[in-house]
Motif scaffolding. Sequence first.
Motif, short mmCIF file in Angstrom:
data_model
loop_
_atom_site.label_atom_id
_atom_site.label_comp_id
_atom_site.label_asym_id
_atom_site.label_seq_id
_atom_site.Cartn_x
_atom_site.Cartn_y
_atom_site.Cartn_z
N GLY A 159 48.03 -10.13 71.58
CA GLY A 159 48.96 -9.47 72.37
C GLY A 159 49.28 -10.01 73.55
N LEU A 160 48.46 -10.07 74.60
CA LEU A 160 48.52 -10.29 75.91
C LEU A 160 48.92 -11.63 76.23
N LEU A 161 48.86 -12.80 75.22
CA LEU A 161 49.36 -13.93 75.31
C LEU A 161 50.59 -14.28 74.77
N TYR A 162 50.95 -13.17 73.74
CA TYR A 162 52.41 -13.28 73.16
C TYR A 162 53.30 -12.55 74.03
N MET A 163 52.97 -11.40 74.49
CA MET A 163 53.90 -10.61 75.05
C MET A 163 54.70 -11.15 76.41
N PRO A 164 54.33 -12.10 76.98
CA PRO A 164 54.98 -12.66 78.06
C PRO A 164 56.02 -13.92 77.51
N ARG A 165 55.40 -14.55 76.47
CA ARG A 165 56.43 -15.30 75.69
C ARG A 165 57.74 -14.57 75.23
N LEU A 166 57.53 -13.47 74.67
CA LEU A 166 58.31 -12.65 74.37
C LEU A 166 59.60 -12.28 75.43
N PHE A 167 58.85 -12.08 76.77
CA PHE A 167 59.52 -11.58 77.90
C PHE A 167 60.37 -12.94 78.12
N ILE A 168 59.82 -14.07 78.23
CA ILE A 168 60.59 -15.49 78.52
C ILE A 168 61.78 -15.31 77.45
N TYR A 169 61.67 -15.39 76.40
CA TYR A 169 62.81 -15.60 75.56
C TYR A 169 64.01 -14.24 75.59
N VAL B 103 48.74 -3.09 81.67
CA VAL B 103 49.58 -1.87 82.22
C VAL B 103 51.04 -2.73 82.66
N TYR B 104 50.87 -3.77 83.30
CA TYR B 104 52.13 -4.35 83.92
C TYR B 104 53.18 -4.84 82.89
N PHE B 105 52.35 -5.23 81.83
CA PHE B 105 53.36 -5.68 80.67
C PHE B 105 53.87 -4.41 79.83
N SER B 106 53.18 -3.32 79.75
CA SER B 106 53.65 -2.18 79.31
C SER B 106 54.76 -1.65 80.05
N ARG B 107 54.70 -1.79 81.21
CA ARG B 107 55.95 -1.47 82.27
C ARG B 107 57.12 -2.18 82.13
N ALA C 32 62.54 -16.16 83.89
CA ALA C 32 61.78 -16.70 82.99
C ALA C 32 60.34 -17.32 83.62
N ARG C 33 60.53 -17.78 84.64
CA ARG C 33 59.55 -18.43 85.53
C ARG C 33 58.34 -17.63 85.75
N HIS C 34 58.94 -16.43 86.23
CA HIS C 34 57.84 -15.34 86.56
C HIS C 34 57.03 -15.06 85.38
N LEU D 101 53.05 -15.48 84.48
CA LEU D 101 52.27 -14.01 84.47
C LEU D 101 51.41 -14.60 83.08
N ASN D 102 51.90 -15.28 82.27
CA ASN D 102 51.40 -15.71 80.94
C ASN D 102 49.88 -16.13 81.20
N GLU D 103 49.84 -16.82 82.50
CA GLU D 103 48.56 -17.46 82.42
C GLU D 103 47.30 -16.42 83.02
N VAL D 104 47.84 -15.40 83.69
CA VAL D 104 46.68 -14.43 84.13
C VAL D 104 45.99 -13.94 82.69
N PRO D 105 46.27 -13.54 81.84
CA PRO D 105 45.22 -13.23 80.69
C PRO D 105 44.36 -14.28 80.34
N THR D 106 44.95 -15.34 80.19
CA THR D 106 44.37 -16.63 80.00
C THR D 106 42.97 -17.06 80.60
N VAL D 107 43.29 -16.96 82.13
CA VAL D 107 42.34 -17.00 83.09
C VAL D 107 41.28 -15.94 83.12
#
Length: 180
Positions: free
Chosen positions: A59-69, A136-140, A154-156, A160-166
């Motif tokens: 979920g943490l990796l997929y949510m920012p992808r949804l935000f990008i689109y 929490v940031y993604f929830s907001r 979308a760049r933002h 942020l998509n990299e944060v959960p990965t790291v």
Amino acid sequence: MSGEQQTSESAGRKTRLRVAVALSAFVCFGGLLYWIGPDQAYLWVKALHIIAVISWMAGLLYMPRLFIYHTDAPVGSVQSETFKVMERRLLKLIMNPAMMISWVLGLYLAWSVYGFSGGWLHAKILAVVFLTGAHVYFSRAVRVFARDENKHSARHWRLLNEVPTVLMIIIVILVVVKPF
């Protein structure tokens, strides 16, 4: 299934019912593990913790992808409304339960196996706190997108998509290598 079928209230109720059944089964299974005793339950608790962590990370990796689109979808469009439903369901039905289960089982394992001792364990828990901060940031952000008030590019969201990965890499290294 058409877009209308995917976003209908009926589909949402069915999904909530499935999640309620799954969570009830998990609670019953947890009760069974408690009943059979901690020595026999350890491997089951560990397996369930890993399953919950994988679900949370997905979920943490997929949510920012949804935000990008979603950022690129015109406000009020069918596409934008579909992303709102997808984001809300991902958060409420997968990410939130998986995060809670990860925390509960992880804290149980930290207490029962390690007695909350070890520098690597403290560093891991700190990294999980940061991961929770990303959650929490993604929830907001889900709420902001629901109100059509997203101000980020979308760049933002790509960054942020990299944060959960790291954080995931750090956590796995701490758990497996136990460097200190």
